[in-house]
Design an enzyme around this catalytic site. Structure first.
Site, PDB file in Angstrom:
ATOM      1  N   THR A 154      28.146 -32.177  -6.787  1.00 46.95           N
ATOM      2  CA  THR A 154      26.894 -31.778  -7.423  1.00 46.95           C
ATOM      3  C   THR A 154      25.728 -32.535  -6.803  1.00 46.95           C
ATOM      4  O   THR A 154      24.655 -31.979  -6.574  1.00 46.95           O
ATOM      5  CB  THR A 154      26.954 -32.061  -8.938  1.00 46.95           C
ATOM      6  OG1 THR A 154      28.098 -31.404  -9.476  1.00 46.95           O
ATOM      7  CG2 THR A 154      25.705 -31.546  -9.629  1.00 46.95           C
ATOM      8  N   ILE A 178      36.094 -30.348 -13.067  1.00 48.31           N
ATOM      9  CA  ILE A 178      37.050 -31.378 -13.477  1.00 48.31           C
ATOM     10  C   ILE A 178      38.264 -31.224 -12.579  1.00 48.31           C
ATOM     11  O   ILE A 178      38.819 -30.127 -12.446  1.00 48.31           O
ATOM     12  CB  ILE A 178      37.480 -31.212 -14.940  1.00 48.31           C
ATOM     13  CG1 ILE A 178      36.270 -31.188 -15.876  1.00 48.31           C
ATOM     14  CG2 ILE A 178      38.429 -32.336 -15.342  1.00 48.31           C
ATOM     15  CD1 ILE A 178      36.633 -30.860 -17.320  1.00 48.31           C
ATOM     16  N   GLY A 191      28.205 -45.161 -11.238  1.00 50.60           N
ATOM     17  CA  GLY A 191      29.088 -44.142 -11.790  1.00 50.60           C
ATOM     18  C   GLY A 191      30.553 -44.424 -11.494  1.00 50.60           C
ATOM     19  O   GLY A 191      30.899 -44.970 -10.435  1.00 50.60           O
ATOM     20  N   ASP A 224      30.310 -38.259  -0.274  1.00 46.92           N
ATOM     21  CA  ASP A 224      30.884 -37.484  -1.376  1.00 46.92           C
ATOM     22  C   ASP A 224      29.960 -36.296  -1.646  1.00 46.92           C
ATOM     23  O   ASP A 224      28.856 -36.445  -2.172  1.00 46.92           O
ATOM     24  CB  ASP A 224      31.019 -38.356  -2.624  1.00 46.92           C
ATOM     25  CG  ASP A 224      31.840 -37.673  -3.721  1.00 46.92           C
ATOM     26  OD1 ASP A 224      31.893 -36.426  -3.742  1.00 46.92           O
ATOM     27  OD2 ASP A 224      32.422 -38.390  -4.559  1.00 46.92           O
ATOM     28  N   ASP A 282      39.346 -36.547 -13.063  1.00 48.84           N
ATOM     29  CA  ASP A 282      38.010 -36.838 -12.542  1.00 48.84           C
ATOM     30  C   ASP A 282      37.049 -35.801 -13.092  1.00 48.84           C
ATOM     31  O   ASP A 282      37.056 -34.642 -12.658  1.00 48.84           O
ATOM     32  CB  ASP A 282      38.036 -36.801 -11.012  1.00 48.84           C
ATOM     33  CG  ASP A 282      36.642 -36.901 -10.399  1.00 48.84           C
ATOM     34  OD1 ASP A 282      35.775 -37.535 -11.025  1.00 48.84           O
ATOM     35  OD2 ASP A 282      36.451 -36.345  -9.298  1.00 48.84           O
ATOM     36  N   ASN A 284      30.113 -33.240 -12.879  1.00 50.03           N
ATOM     37  CA  ASN A 284      29.137 -32.362 -13.515  1.00 50.03           C
ATOM     38  C   ASN A 284      29.434 -30.885 -13.282  1.00 50.03           C
ATOM     39  O   ASN A 284      29.072 -30.043 -14.107  1.00 50.03           O
ATOM     40  CB  ASN A 284      27.727 -32.687 -12.994  1.00 50.03           C
ATOM     41  CG  ASN A 284      27.212 -34.005 -13.530  1.00 50.03           C
ATOM     42  OD1 ASN A 284      26.950 -34.145 -14.713  1.00 50.03           O
ATOM     43  ND2 ASN A 284      27.079 -34.984 -12.647  1.00 50.03           N
ATOM     44  N   THR A 308      17.584 -12.178   5.412  1.00 48.69           N
ATOM     45  CA  THR A 308      17.278 -13.171   4.380  1.00 48.69           C
ATOM     46  C   THR A 308      18.494 -14.003   3.987  1.00 48.69           C
ATOM     47  O   THR A 308      18.418 -15.224   3.876  1.00 48.69           O
ATOM     48  CB  THR A 308      16.703 -12.466   3.133  1.00 48.69           C
ATOM     49  OG1 THR A 308      15.517 -11.770   3.499  1.00 48.69           O
ATOM     50  CG2 THR A 308      16.372 -13.481   2.047  1.00 48.69           C
ATOM     51  N   ASP A 311      32.791 -42.356 -10.718  1.00 50.42           N
ATOM     52  CA  ASP A 311      33.256 -41.598  -9.551  1.00 50.42           C
ATOM     53  C   ASP A 311      32.996 -42.374  -8.260  1.00 50.42           C
ATOM     54  O   ASP A 311      33.828 -42.367  -7.342  1.00 50.42           O
ATOM     55  CB  ASP A 311      32.588 -40.222  -9.508  1.00 50.42           C
ATOM     56  CG  ASP A 311      31.059 -40.289  -9.546  1.00 50.42           C
ATOM     57  OD1 ASP A 311      30.506 -41.305 -10.007  1.00 50.42           O
ATOM     58  OD2 ASP A 311      30.418 -39.305  -9.136  1.00 50.42           O
TER      59      ASP A 311
END
Length: 250
Positions: A126, A12, A102, A123, A6, A9, A177, A104
């Site tokens: 990215t 893998i 896609g 999912d 798989d 972006n 912060t 995926d």
């Protein structure tokens, strides 16, 4: 041994499978600047322990797909298969342009249908994808920037904000912060997931539908959600294996 790949972006994911069982998985960074020979050296340590009989790839990064094809052809004498036109997935794509869906997402849908007749799939990679599938029909998806992408965008757009690790802070209201940034991004993502689930359930008029979560950040985000979510870390690979066993075995 069947090797499932798989290509996303960011990462893998490699999965080794025997018949219908996923035996082992490995995850590496997606590197778009490597040649096929460099990719071979990159992944060789993972592959050495297994005898690979066949390879199937789901990819959203064409340049990496090409490099992996060459790896398996040159070093293993295997013609890798890939999801694309002409491959029977068992999933009907009821959308405006099926060619734009896609691989995926198709694998996620195929994986979910192995467990449920109807599901919402979250999912978290990215991109954050909210997928609706019913009776082997993919009916649409909503796509938002992923958690890490949102964090990077905020840091790159604000000169005084530091690099921050993606870990969950102890409370929502931060007092420094780093904790404030972590809270906004992580609890904000969990709230988005809950909110999108609510909206999808309202839209399809089904509040009892199962919800499945997958993706690299699902383990961080889904425990913070209010909805009951069935987490399946390797859903995309399981879907890819379903497709392989259904259509691609010689």
């Amino acid at each position: 041994m069947i090797l499932l790949i798989d290509v996303g972006n960011t990462n893998i994911v490699f999965g080794f499978a025997e018949e219908k069982n996923l035996v082992q998985t490995f995850r590496v960074k997606t590197l778009t600047d490597k040649t096929s020979d460099e990719y071979y050296l990159y992944i060789k340590p993972m592959l050495d322990s297994y005898i690979i009989d066949d390879v199937i790839i789901s990819s959203v990064v064409p340049v990496v797909t090409s490099a992996l094809y060459k790896v398996f052809k040159k070093y293993f004498n295997i013609e890798a298969k890939a999801l694309g036109p002409g491959i029977k997935t068992g999933i009907q794509l009821k959308v405006d342009d099926p060619k734009t869906v896609g691989s995926d997402i198709i694998c996620d849908a195929a994986g979910a249908m192995a467990f449920y007749d109807e599901a919402i799939i979250i999912d978290l990679g990215t991109a954050s994808k909210y997928i609706y599938v019913k009776n082997n029909v993919f009916l649409g998806v909503s796509i938002a920037p992923g958690v890490a992408v949102s964090m990077k965008a905020m840091i790159s757009s604000a000169a005084l904000l530091p690099q921050v690790e993606l870990v969950c802070p102890k409370k929502v209201i931060g007092t420094n912060t780093i904790a404030c940034m972590q809270s906004g991004v992580i609890f904000g993502a969990a709230s988005q997931v809950d909110g999108m689930i609510d909206r999808i359930m309202d839209e399809i008029n089904n509040h009892d539908i199962p919800v499945i979560a997958t993706g690299g950040l699902s383990g961080l985000i889904t425990p913070l959600c209010k909805h009951s979510i069935d987490r399946k870390d390797n859903l995309t690979l399981l879907g890819l294996l379903e497709i392989y066993n259904k259509n691609l075995v010689a």
